[in-house]
Design a protein around this motif. Sequence first.
Motif, mmCIF file in Angstrom:
data_model
loop_
_atom_site.group_PDB
_atom_site.id
_atom_site.type_symbol
_atom_site.label_atom_id
_atom_site.label_comp_id
_atom_site.label_asym_id
_atom_site.label_seq_id
_atom_site.Cartn_x
_atom_site.Cartn_y
_atom_site.Cartn_z
ATOM 1 N N ASN A 87 8.155 -7.823 -9.894
ATOM 2 C CA ASN A 87 7.847 -8.345 -8.461
ATOM 3 C C ASN A 87 6.272 -7.375 -7.990
ATOM 4 O O ASN A 87 5.447 -8.195 -7.272
ATOM 5 C CB ASN A 87 8.858 -7.667 -7.281
ATOM 6 N N ILE A 88 6.353 -6.564 -8.390
ATOM 7 C CA ILE A 88 4.959 -5.832 -8.076
ATOM 8 C C ILE A 88 3.850 -6.441 -8.667
ATOM 9 O O ILE A 88 2.625 -6.703 -7.975
ATOM 10 C CB ILE A 88 4.969 -4.283 -8.624
ATOM 11 N N LEU A 89 3.953 -7.176 -9.868
ATOM 12 C CA LEU A 89 2.930 -7.670 -10.854
ATOM 13 C C LEU A 89 2.438 -8.759 -10.053
ATOM 14 O O LEU A 89 1.552 -9.554 -9.803
ATOM 15 C CB LEU A 89 3.063 -7.759 -12.070
ATOM 16 N N ILE A 90 3.757 -9.676 -9.521
ATOM 17 C CA ILE A 90 3.449 -10.799 -9.345
ATOM 18 C C ILE A 90 2.975 -10.939 -7.781
ATOM 19 O O ILE A 90 2.125 -11.694 -7.606
ATOM 20 C CB ILE A 90 4.931 -11.636 -9.065
ATOM 21 N N MET A 91 3.339 -9.966 -7.175
ATOM 22 C CA MET A 91 2.569 -9.947 -5.546
ATOM 23 C C MET A 91 1.318 -9.703 -5.702
ATOM 24 O O MET A 91 0.444 -9.850 -4.884
ATOM 25 C CB MET A 91 3.595 -9.088 -4.720
ATOM 26 N N THR A 92 0.992 -8.646 -6.653
ATOM 27 C CA THR A 92 -0.323 -8.224 -6.767
ATOM 28 C C THR A 92 -1.239 -9.479 -7.182
ATOM 29 O O THR A 92 -2.343 -9.471 -6.301
ATOM 30 C CB THR A 92 -0.595 -7.011 -7.687
ATOM 31 N N LYS A 109 0.719 -1.199 0.009
ATOM 32 C CA LYS A 109 0.070 0.072 -0.120
ATOM 33 C C LYS A 109 0.940 1.176 0.041
ATOM 34 O O LYS A 109 0.528 1.998 -0.811
ATOM 35 C CB LYS A 109 -1.134 0.030 1.156
ATOM 36 N N PRO A 110 1.690 1.332 0.901
ATOM 37 C CA PRO A 110 2.480 2.793 0.894
ATOM 38 C C PRO A 110 3.379 2.846 -0.398
ATOM 39 O O PRO A 110 3.775 3.806 -0.851
ATOM 40 C CB PRO A 110 3.429 2.675 2.176
ATOM 41 N N VAL A 111 3.892 1.498 -0.935
ATOM 42 C CA VAL A 111 4.626 1.518 -2.139
ATOM 43 C C VAL A 111 3.698 2.056 -3.302
ATOM 44 O O VAL A 111 4.182 3.163 -4.266
ATOM 45 C CB VAL A 111 5.118 0.199 -2.653
ATOM 46 N N PHE A 112 2.489 1.664 -3.449
ATOM 47 C CA PHE A 112 1.691 2.255 -4.491
ATOM 48 C C PHE A 112 1.302 3.734 -4.360
ATOM 49 O O PHE A 112 1.136 4.354 -5.270
ATOM 50 C CB PHE A 112 0.310 1.218 -4.512
ATOM 51 N N GLU A 113 1.057 3.742 -3.034
ATOM 52 C CA GLU A 113 0.649 5.567 -2.846
ATOM 53 C C GLU A 113 1.936 6.204 -3.351
ATOM 54 O O GLU A 113 1.644 7.394 -3.911
ATOM 55 C CB GLU A 113 0.438 5.395 -1.221
ATOM 56 N N TYR A 114 3.102 6.018 -3.161
ATOM 57 C CA TYR A 114 4.067 6.790 -3.439
ATOM 58 C C TYR A 114 4.295 6.683 -4.835
ATOM 59 O O TYR A 114 4.321 7.763 -5.311
ATOM 60 C CB TYR A 114 5.604 6.208 -2.740
ATOM 61 N N MET A 115 4.375 5.455 -5.527
ATOM 62 C CA MET A 115 4.437 5.718 -7.234
ATOM 63 C C MET A 115 3.189 6.398 -7.817
ATOM 64 O O MET A 115 3.431 6.641 -8.732
ATOM 65 C CB MET A 115 4.302 4.095 -7.357
ATOM 66 N N ASP A 116 2.269 6.405 -7.177
ATOM 67 C CA ASP A 116 0.968 7.271 -7.818
ATOM 68 C C ASP A 116 1.262 8.470 -7.633
ATOM 69 O O ASP A 116 0.281 9.253 -8.265
ATOM 70 C CB ASP A 116 -0.278 6.688 -6.936
ATOM 71 N N THR A 161 -7.890 0.214 -7.959
ATOM 72 C CA THR A 161 -7.176 1.243 -7.620
ATOM 73 C C THR A 161 -6.003 1.973 -8.270
ATOM 74 O O THR A 161 -6.058 3.017 -8.855
ATOM 75 C CB THR A 161 -6.639 1.549 -6.134
ATOM 76 N N TYR A 162 -5.216 0.843 -8.848
ATOM 77 C CA TYR A 162 -3.996 1.179 -9.568
ATOM 78 C C TYR A 162 -4.009 0.592 -10.887
ATOM 79 O O TYR A 162 -2.686 0.230 -11.486
ATOM 80 C CB TYR A 162 -2.742 1.083 -8.476
ATOM 81 N N THR A 163 -5.016 0.903 -11.422
ATOM 82 C CA THR A 163 -5.037 0.310 -13.061
ATOM 83 C C THR A 163 -3.952 0.619 -13.830
ATOM 84 O O THR A 163 -3.192 0.065 -14.779
ATOM 85 C CB THR A 163 -6.254 0.225 -13.625
ATOM 86 N N PRO A 164 -3.893 2.017 -13.816
ATOM 87 C CA PRO A 164 -2.924 2.835 -14.915
ATOM 88 C C PRO A 164 -1.363 2.413 -14.303
ATOM 89 O O PRO A 164 -0.540 2.052 -15.398
ATOM 90 C CB PRO A 164 -2.942 4.154 -14.538
#
Length: 686
Positions: free
Chosen positions: A447-452, A403-410, A467-470
């Motif tokens: 890694n992001i795609l595999i863990m998602t 969650k904090p990783v996606f929030e940062y990348m977004d 939430t993070y489709t793009p």
Amino acid sequence: MRCFGFLCLQWAWGCALLQIVVSASFAPLLPPAYPLAVRSPYLSSWLPGSQTSSLPTSSPQFWFGNNLTWSVIARVDGQAYSLFGVSEALEGIQAATVRDGNFTSTHSTFVLTAGSKNFTLDFFSPVSPTTLLRQSLPFSYLTISVSGISSNESVQIYSDIDSSWTGQPDNATWAFSEDNRTSVFQLSPAEELLFSQNAQEQALWGEAVYATRAQNGSVLSSASGPLSAIRSQFVTNGSLNNSYAAWTSNGVVAFAHELGTTAENTSITFAIGHVREQTINYLGSTQTGYYRALYPNTTSAVSHFLDDYSDALDESISMDEFIQKGGESSYGTNYSDILALSLRQIYGGMELTIPNDTLDTNDTRAFIKEISSDGNINTVDVIYASFPVFYVLNSDYIRLLLKPVFEYMDKTNYTYDFAVHDIGSNYPNATGHSPKGEFMPVEESGNILIMTYAYESATNRTNITSTYTPLLQQYAQYLNTHGKYPDAQLSLNDALGKVANQTNLAMKAASGLACYGHLTSQQNYTGAGKSIADALYNGRLGTDPNGTYFTTQYGNDSWFLAYNHYADVLFSLNLFPDEAYNATTAFYPTVRKPAGVALDANLDWGQTNWQGFVAATVTAEARDMFISDIHAYIANGRNDVPFSDRYWVQDSPAGEAGEYFAFRARPALGSHFALLALQGADQWLY
């Protein structure tokens, strides 16, 4: 029972005190280090295995290796005995006799004889994957039990700590308070430095906590002051005088319990912890511990922790049984030993948080420290190295960590078209990736795609993809464009440096693309992953000419551990043919070195986390070999640090086969659960 026998005679403290350790046994093995209080990156104390036989005079250590003061003394019919941590000379005290040591996934226990009594020291760090409140409490238990008190005998138990737990041992403060039945000492750095660490990576803000309460009819006393004076007071009187001197550099805070003659078997429990109200510096706002939503101050939190002991203990018994039976029934006692020694270390590298301003438990995050390597926060490949344990126990932790990783990348300040490596170079400062930091474009995007996919396939939820489709599409497209022929960049085997056309990176791209295709029902991405895998093995792009092994880099003849096969096997993606797995199963035993298989052909060291992944992709002899080698490494008696995932597999100028190399106490041991994860997601939940 597998045991190690010791007959140790040592003169202690330069006086005529003979400590005898007779045939002490250690089960299931004598580990490099026992976890004692391991609950967060800043509450992480260990006992080197080599010091177990001298437990009464041994000092526990912070994971970094610096000594901590934490002692236990018992008094039986007026005679005092050191049970643990009494490393300085003290008149009138004898050393107890160590009988045995044991560890499970949540407990480290030691039995000692002092006079006519047997004492059990139980160091218990809860691991509670489904109870966020319990898991977030920054405390650990020490329970001391004595057997066989009769009506004409008296027993007292004493324990103390000092400011070595604060990160600023030469300049601290302390305070004593009582909350209902609970007595609490709080020790703090005198000059706090928010979100900062000392040279040993201890927190320079917050407070160390030691607490207990009268239990089972015991009479509790306490005191603070100079170490020798406070301990001598107990040795002489069996109690403390409830006076609280100001902090001194050679001082301790201490409790004493008079057990009297109340029961045939009596125990008392202490809570030790490290509390930071401002826990994480997260993108300009402050995170605090999840538990503070219900218990906003230290005394109420530690009181609840002691109240929760019985339920936490029941859960720990179930967890220990799950780990033991899960590992043993599948792959034998060697495997269950590895899992048991790994579990507390993994969860002890993380913290569960909520916003400090709202205390909203619907906005929970998890932060993980890359302990002992470079201290990054929420390093994506460290999360990846650990995700199998969360997949087994509670896959929602994958979401909490990402969650904090996606929030940062977004956010607009992260503009790269591939996934980030970390969200801060120095824990606990999650302030964004440094432009001078590490980049692993293919590795982390995969890694992001595999863990998602791991999270959403386990839970049947789509909250990350919705939430993070793009972002997910962007990373999949990066892999589609760059995955087959990666340019010169780092991989998980960063010892290679930046090398182009790494086979392992292409494997990660293939798995990431296939996972994204399954997540979004876009078969073109699944097909793209399959196309890369076909080229790597069937087309011999990433193998030797005969397909015997995978090469480190296209066109060379050097082999490597193909740990990026794992997602293909775990999720049945059918990317690589059976022939590929049959080949690696046959090949790895042929290149094994004296203490295990190296990470690649050009190295003298291996890593247990990547070996754990590979063990789950091979079968029969090769699988058993990896398990046996990891077990032999932790049982060989040549190491005395918290479970290091990097070790020498053959002699080299820098180390000998079987010795640890560089890392210690890292939470990246979750991949040891990769084999167990093959049995399904969220096994602990059901």
